[in-house]
Enzyme design. Sequence first.
Site, PDB file in Angstrom:
ATOM      1  CG  ASP A   1     -10.655  -2.524  -8.213  1.00 44.02           C
ATOM      2  OD1 ASP A   1      -9.822  -2.228  -9.098  1.00 44.02           O
ATOM      3  OD2 ASP A   1     -10.534  -2.160  -7.024  1.00 44.02           O
TER       4      ASP A   1
ATOM      5  CD1 TRP B   1      -6.488  -3.018  -2.747  1.00 42.27           C
ATOM      6  CD2 TRP B   1      -7.543  -1.033  -2.695  1.00 42.27           C
ATOM      7  NE1 TRP B   1      -5.536  -2.031  -2.623  1.00 42.27           N
ATOM      8  CE2 TRP B   1      -6.142  -0.814  -2.583  1.00 42.27           C
ATOM      9  CE3 TRP B   1      -8.400   0.057  -2.676  1.00 42.27           C
ATOM     10  CZ2 TRP B   1      -5.601   0.471  -2.470  1.00 42.27           C
ATOM     11  CZ3 TRP B   1      -7.852   1.340  -2.554  1.00 42.27           C
ATOM     12  CH2 TRP B   1      -6.477   1.544  -2.456  1.00 42.27           C
TER      13      TRP B   1
ATOM     14  CE  LYS C   1      -2.174  -0.268  -7.158  1.00 44.76           C
ATOM     15  NZ  LYS C   1      -3.485   0.054  -6.625  1.00 44.76           N
TER      16      LYS C   1
HETATM   17  C1  LIG Z   1      -4.486   0.568  -6.010  1.00 40.41           C
HETATM   18  C2  LIG Z   1      -5.850   0.022  -6.011  1.00 40.41           C
HETATM   19  C3  LIG Z   1      -6.999   0.833  -5.960  1.00 40.41           C
HETATM   20  C4  LIG Z   1      -6.922   2.326  -5.796  1.00 40.41           C
HETATM   21  O1  LIG Z   1      -6.530   2.964  -6.929  1.00 40.41           O
HETATM   22  P1  LIG Z   1      -6.517   4.562  -7.020  1.00 40.41           P
HETATM   23  O2  LIG Z   1      -6.150   4.802  -8.436  1.00 40.41           O
HETATM   24  O3  LIG Z   1      -5.510   5.048  -6.029  1.00 40.41           O
HETATM   25  O4  LIG Z   1      -7.873   5.046  -6.680  1.00 40.41           O
HETATM   26  C5  LIG Z   1      -8.232   0.228  -6.014  1.00 40.41           C
HETATM   27  N1  LIG Z   1      -8.353  -1.103  -6.120  1.00 40.41           N
HETATM   28  C6  LIG Z   1      -7.286  -1.916  -6.168  1.00 40.41           C
HETATM   29  C7  LIG Z   1      -7.492  -3.386  -6.301  1.00 40.41           C
HETATM   30  C8  LIG Z   1      -6.000  -1.384  -6.117  1.00 40.41           C
HETATM   31  O5  LIG Z   1      -4.938  -2.188  -6.171  1.00 40.41           O
END
Ligand SMILES: *Cc1c(COP(=O)(O)O)cnc(C)c1O
Length: 360
Positions: free
Chosen positions: A172, A102, A196
Amino acid sequence: MSRVFNFNPGPATLPLEVLERAREEFLDFRGTGMSVMEMSHRGKVFMGVAEETESSLRRLMNIPDRYHVLFLPGGASMMFAAVPLNLLPNGGAAGYVNTGSWSTKAIAQAQAYADVRVVASSEGTSFDRVPDRDAWGSLNGLNYVHITPNETIGGVEFHAEPNVGDLPIVADMSSNILSKAIDVSKYGVIYAGAQKNIAISGLALVVVDSELVGDAHPMTPSVVNFAQQSKNDSMLNTPNTFAWYLAGLVFEWLEARGGIAAVEEANKRKAAALYGAIDGSNFYANPVRPTDRSIMNVPFTLADAGLDQSFLAAAEDAGLAGLKGHRSVGGMRASIYNAMPQAGVDVLVDFMREFERTHG
Ligand SMILES: *Cc1c(COP(=O)(O)O)cnc(C)c1O
């Protein structure tokens, strides 16, 4: 029909109580005679939902007043681009720490808009750790430092904020937001895709220090312009109202469980049980440096990868879904977000012991 224990990485399991509540309210939301998906986002009823959701989050995370809370389109990936566009002045530069898949994606997106410097990376050790702070490169001339506090695929987590002096940390937190107590004032921006630990996909939550907001690049699309969206209550265009509403139900559920401190304790117990089972066997292994292991996503391999398919099939039969590891790393991964009960982890651990006994 019975529900399985769902270890999917995202979209991921939601609390049963939240799903039941959403079902109860589905056809007639608060006596309006329509569902929450069918009403104006600007109407009194939905504005109420939006406000309650934000206040609940502010209580849960203890968010200082000067931070804006935004509910934006495009998920976390949209924020990969929005962050540099909103935060970097002309001629500015951004530091990124690369801890896995990521981070790598965030870096690649930011490079389209910014002078990106990778100040630390654990790529050399197959992303098995958070790079030690004393081995990072210089932070001189940077406007912010971006980290991925939890690498969802690799299962690597920061267990403390790195010391970056006065620079804002941009994080993030897609896969570990609300999983443990954090001090929001240590961050400039926290963002997360909602699928999540918050709600469902298509929504990004952004918590941003108002002091960093206001000088977005003129090419920034207005729907991800933090200043414009904060002035417009995140309703510059039609937001994902259903996801926003579900986020509110999840926040309410978290508060009813005793808030983040209680949830953090439960999460640590779940992770300890799973890592204990892995470390206590010669059959299962986790590749991450023990101090940097994630409490949300636990990747593990079997001693014989030839058994992966039978493991997954037997797990499905035992009511354990979503354990296949990401295609980029193989093996298994158990995502044990807030909504995964201890009982799910206990069943998984028993299943793993039994599988080892019969196949090890
Ligand atoms: C799932 C995830 C993303 C992507 O998320 P989207 O909503 O699909 O853009 C980005 N960063 C991390 C750490 C993730 O787990």
